[in-house]
Motif scaffolding. Structure first.
Motif, PDB file in Angstrom:
ATOM      1  N   ASN A 177     108.615  -1.201   0.610  1.00 37.62           N
ATOM      2  CA  ASN A 177     109.296  -0.560  -0.505  1.00 37.62           C
ATOM      3  C   ASN A 177     110.689  -1.165  -0.637  1.00 37.62           C
ATOM      4  O   ASN A 177     110.964  -2.191  -0.016  1.00 37.62           O
ATOM      5  CB  ASN A 177     109.292   0.971  -0.361  1.00 37.62           C
ATOM      6  N   ALA A 178     111.520  -0.530  -1.445  1.00 39.79           N
ATOM      7  CA  ALA A 178     112.811  -1.146  -1.758  1.00 39.79           C
ATOM      8  C   ALA A 178     113.622  -1.475  -0.512  1.00 39.79           C
ATOM      9  O   ALA A 178     114.412  -2.421  -0.513  1.00 39.79           O
ATOM     10  CB  ALA A 178     113.606  -0.225  -2.679  1.00 39.79           C
ATOM     11  N   THR A 179     113.431  -0.700   0.548  1.00 37.18           N
ATOM     12  CA  THR A 179     114.315  -0.874   1.702  1.00 37.18           C
ATOM     13  C   THR A 179     113.603  -1.169   3.011  1.00 37.18           C
ATOM     14  O   THR A 179     114.234  -1.646   3.945  1.00 37.18           O
ATOM     15  CB  THR A 179     115.152   0.408   1.912  1.00 37.18           C
ATOM     16  N   HIS A 180     112.315  -0.875   3.100  1.00 39.57           N
ATOM     17  CA  HIS A 180     111.645  -0.947   4.397  1.00 39.57           C
ATOM     18  C   HIS A 180     110.332  -1.720   4.311  1.00 39.57           C
ATOM     19  O   HIS A 180     109.757  -1.862   3.244  1.00 39.57           O
ATOM     20  CB  HIS A 180     111.303   0.455   4.905  1.00 39.57           C
ATOM     21  N   GLN A 181     109.868  -2.137   5.496  1.00 36.60           N
ATOM     22  CA  GLN A 181     108.489  -2.587   5.622  1.00 36.60           C
ATOM     23  C   GLN A 181     107.787  -1.620   6.570  1.00 36.60           C
ATOM     24  O   GLN A 181     108.383  -1.143   7.532  1.00 36.60           O
ATOM     25  CB  GLN A 181     108.425  -4.020   6.156  1.00 36.60           C
ATOM     26  N   ALA A 186     107.897 -10.017   4.222  1.00 37.18           N
ATOM     27  CA  ALA A 186     108.693  -9.365   5.256  1.00 37.18           C
ATOM     28  C   ALA A 186     109.896  -8.676   4.633  1.00 37.18           C
ATOM     29  O   ALA A 186     110.273  -8.959   3.507  1.00 37.18           O
ATOM     30  CB  ALA A 186     109.162 -10.395   6.281  1.00 37.18           C
ATOM     31  N   ALA A 187     110.440  -7.739   5.381  1.00 34.62           N
ATOM     32  CA  ALA A 187     111.691  -7.043   5.068  1.00 34.62           C
ATOM     33  C   ALA A 187     111.530  -5.959   4.010  1.00 34.62           C
ATOM     34  O   ALA A 187     111.478  -4.780   4.340  1.00 34.62           O
ATOM     35  CB  ALA A 187     112.796  -8.006   4.701  1.00 34.62           C
ATOM     36  N   SER A 188     111.422  -6.343   2.725  1.00 32.41           N
ATOM     37  CA  SER A 188     111.375  -5.310   1.700  1.00 32.41           C
ATOM     38  C   SER A 188     110.816  -5.894   0.407  1.00 32.41           C
ATOM     39  O   SER A 188     110.702  -7.103   0.260  1.00 32.41           O
ATOM     40  CB  SER A 188     112.766  -4.755   1.431  1.00 32.41           C
TER      41      SER A 188
END
Ligand code: NAG
Ligand code: NAG
Ligand code: NAG
Ligand code: NAG
Ligand code: NAG
Ligand code: NAG
Ligand code: NAG
Ligand code: NAG
Ligand code: NAG
Ligand code: NAG
Length: 685
Positions: free
Chosen positions: A41-45, A191-193
């Motif tokens: 999502n916008a901030t997380h994996q 990865a990441a977001s």
């Protein structure tokens, strides 16, 4: 093992050529597994992944918590691949693995209604703990692969291999090589977001003809239909009021595309389908003063993709309706696990602080209460001190104060012990068949669950009839338990049944199969959406005597009013005992509307307002078991192999004396290694 062909291997690192027959002897592929994959999502994996070429470990079967401890700290041959029983796959079991940091109590799509501006006392999912049993484990990020074994026989194969090789003869001693090991491969490209992966994809598509896309937005279609036909390309007049009846279609679990969602979704949408059929069949329904819209939302599990998109489309005038056309909203939450036949009528305490909205909500509750006697459902009011449970209605309330009610089987916390898990199956909602029935007999057998859900359908149909201005008595309106039981069978146990086969278009055979799953996915429309469309068409449409050409291209004939209706050429039921079918044309008002989050439409990938969930792409997902030799033996093999390689190189490069008997003789070539099946995902069109 080594035979010198280094060139054609697809992996980034050249691997020694392993002949196919050798590979088959060494590896036993696991054919029935489901991986945990990465979502962003916008901030997380969240989710899981393996290293690029897969993670390998010696198998250890964990039957109690001490076994896990042993593998993590004492085992002499780390790393270990843990085989865990489902009941140990819990938070406590996982805490042992140490790596993930747990903090979230339980995830809910919080971009719902309540915020600092709207009911701050309920913001951040305060106010009610809806799923206290939830571990939140589905929303964690794991740096190692986790697979679900779906076939008991395969699990037994693994356990046999473990018992034969990994259990030492003397308890306590270290087991002897060779050991049974497992390799899991589920490397994720993103990865990441979402922000990171979408930026990368969009940069690539600007500068490259052949962009490498690493993640795709979760998307699908909402399915909707109306009691009285609506002009799909026109606009409903602003002063017209409609009643909207809605529910969700999708579910989710820890593992990719394993989402049975019996109580979370199927029970509810089946009840709504039954209500739509009952209402359509009610005398006088087509002449009711107000129209009724049935909407089945997709992607609600992932921060309300479907409902937020519909609200967005209504605001942007991309849908025949505007928000002000909605006179009342009725939603079915989870309804299959009623205690004492009670359904709770949840309302939003914040919008009810407005006198005029409150009085409309009271009218709505009155109508529901008047519809309940004789339907088999009793209704109860949880009171105004409680916020709405997670529901699509919240997304509408965010945009406008609409009077509405969410019906559910729970007052506070969910009755569903398996919310968004692989165990939310037909069994969870008490579907039982007598032994010895054939699949076709099961399809027709009316279970108690079906009777109970038909009551919910009846209540809903009667309430909708009255809300739409019907003044006639509603006792004759009844949802059909036979239809409900077939629907439950089709959406939970096997969609490849004679009824569903007769409802689909001839080219849709691929969507039918056993144990249908209701994950929203990235390739659309999903099996569930297509089936829902076909079923709703059957339940609310009529069969017309049209030719195939007319049915597939109704735009040519103005008399068919293709703006008001959809036409489906269905393959129809089998013709008696023969294998041929009796196809036909079905006319209905069933339509699709996009369920792609507005965040992607607006290219606002860091949106806090709209869902930003994407699914990573991957190349290979596979699991296999094999025997590993000790390090020493491996080194010995390697050195021997090198020696053979050197010798053969020597043979190749020493100028050969031509052999008069075999003038064309060449050094024997080893077969090219076959490229392993690349199971990458279907790219969306
Ligand atoms: C993304 O998901 C994580 C894990 O569920 C959650 O903690 C976080 O708040 C989400 N971010 C947004 C912007 O919704
Ligand atoms: C497992 O194996 C047994 C015996 O070989 C067989 O009868 C059964 O159908 C198998 N079960 C599955 C799910 O494949
Ligand atoms: C998976 O399928 C292959 C090929 O059919 C078979 O050789 C193998 O034994 C199967 N795996 C298991 C664990 O049964
Ligand atoms: C549907 O709406 C379109 C656009 O407003 C209009 O041109 C068309 O005549 C309408 N069709 C019917 C059957 O009302
Ligand atoms: C109550 O809501 C109505 C429309 O739903 C609005 O016109 C009215 O201004 C609201 N009243 C107050 C006091 O906010
Ligand atoms: C759709 O159904 C077919 C047949 O059961 C199945 O092979 C396929 O995996 C399903 N697709 C999804 C996305 O579940
Ligand atoms: C569906 O059932 C038919 C027989 O009724 C069978 O021929 C077909 O292979 C089945 N399809 C799937 C995907 O299982
Ligand atoms: C719906 O399905 C039933 C059972 O197969 C069939 O009798 C009926 O004609 C169908 N209705 C329509 C409108 O296709
Ligand atoms: C359907 O239409 C065809 C030609 O338009 C006609 O011959 C046939 O009798 C019709 N069938 C029925 C059941 O009305
Ligand atoms: C279908 O087959 C059954 C038994 O094989 C027979 O009794 C029945 O009459 C047949 N029906 C038709 C329509 O041919």
């Amino acid at each position: 093992l080594f035979c010198g062909s280094w060139g054609s291997f697809p992996a980034p690192f050249p691997r020694p050529c392993v002949g196919n027959s050798v590979e088959r002897k060494i590896y036993i592929p696991l054919n029935h597994t489901a991986p945990c994959v990465r979502l962003l999502n916008a901030t997380h994996q969240i989710g899981c992944q393996s290293s690029l070429s897969g993670d390998t470990g010696v198998i250890h079967v964990v039957e109690k918590e001490e076994d896990l401890e042993w593998a993590l700290s004492k085992g002499p041959h780390p790393p270990y691949m843990i085989l865990l029983n489902g009941n140990l796959f819990s938070r406590s079991g996982f805490l042992g693995l140490g790596t993930p940091k747990f903090g979230i109590k339980s995830h809910f799509p919080c971009p719902g209604l309540y915020s600092e501006e709207h009911g701050p006392e309920f913001a951040h999912c305060n106010g009610s703990v809806w799923n206290p049993l939830g571990s939140g484990v589905s929303y964690e990020d794991f740096p190692f692969p986790i697979f679900l074994l779906q076939d008991a026989n395969e699990t037994e194969t693994i356990k046999e291999c473990f018992r034969a090789h990994n259990v030492p003869a003397v308890p306590g001693a270290a087991p002897q090589f060779p050991l049974c090991a497992m390799q899991l491969q589920s490397h994720m490209h993103a990865a990441a977001s979402t922000v990171t992966c979408m930026r990368r994809s969009s940069l690539q598509s600007t500068f490259s003809i052949n962009p490498e896309i690493v993640c795709d937005p979760l998307l699908d279609y909402n399915v909707w239909s109306s009691l009285q036909p609506i002009n799909a390309s026109g606009k409903v007049e602003p002063e017209k009021r409609l009643i909207l009846a809605a529910t969700r279609v999708d579910s989710h679990s820890f593992f990719w595309n394993v989402a049975p969602g019996a109580e979370a979704a199927v029970g509810s949408f089946v009840s709504l389908l039954a209500a739509a059929q009952a209402l359509q069949a009610a005398p006088g329904a087509l002449g009711l003063p107000q129209n009724v819209l049935f909407v089945f939302f997709q992607g609600e599990t992932f921060d309300y993709i479907g409902s937020s998109r519909l609200v967005f489309d209504m605001e942007q005038e991309k849908f025949p309706l505007r928000l002000e056309n909605i006179g009342a909203f009725l939603e079915l939450g989870q309804v299959s696990l009623r205690n004492d036949s009670v359904l709770w009528m949840h309302t939003d305490p914040i919008s009810r602080r407005n006198q005029s909205v409150d009085s409309q909500v009271r009218d709505l509750l009155d109508v529901l209460n008047r519809s309940s006697p004789g339907s088999g459902v009793s209704l109860a009011d949880p009171g105004v001190s409680q916020p709405l449970p997670p529901s699509s209605f919240q997304r509408f309330l965010r945009a406008r104060s609409i009077p509405g009610v969410v019906l559910s089987d729970h007052r506070g916390q969910f009755h569903n012990r398996y919310f968004q898990s692989i165990y939310d199956t037909a069994e969870n909602i008490g579907m039982h068949y007598p032994e010895g029935l054939t699949p076709e007999e099961q399809l027709e057998f009316v279970t108690e669950t079906a009777e109970a859900l038909a009551q919910v359908g009846t209540l809903l149909a009667r309430a909708l009839f009255s809300l739409a201005g019907g003044t006639d008595p509603t006792e004759s309106i009844r949802a059909d338990p036979k239809t409900v039981t077939r629907l439950l069978y089709g959406f939970l146990l096997n969609s490849n049944n004679s009824w569903f086969q007769s409802l689909i278009k001839p080219d849709q055979k691929g969507i039918l199969g056993p144990f249908p799953q209701h994950y929203v996915a990235v390739a659309s429309p999903t099996n569930t959406t297509q089936l829902l469309q076909a079923v709703l068409g059957n339940l609310t449409g009529i069969r017309l005597n049209l030719s195939r050409e007319e049915c597939q291209d109704p735009g040519k004939n103005p008399a068919l009013q293709s703006e008001l209706y959809e036409y489906w050429w269905v393959q129809g039921p089998l013709d008696g005992n023969s294998t041929s079918r009796i196809p036909g044309c079905v006319r209905s008002g069933v339509r699709l509307s996009p369920a792609l989050s507005p965040a992607f439409e607006l290219r606002r990938w860091d949106s806090r307002e709209f869902s930003t969930w994407t699914e990573s792409r991957w190349k290979d997902i596979r699991a296999r078991i094999f025997l590993v030799a000790s390090r020493e033996l491996e080194l010995l093999t390697l050195s021997l192999g090198m020696l053979v390689l050197l010798l053969s190189l020597l043979c190749t490069f020493i100028p050969r004396i031509p052999n008069p008997q075999f003038p064309n003789s060449q050094t024997p070539k080893c077969p090219n290694p076959q490229i392993p099946n690349s199971q990458s995902q279907i790219p969306k069109s």
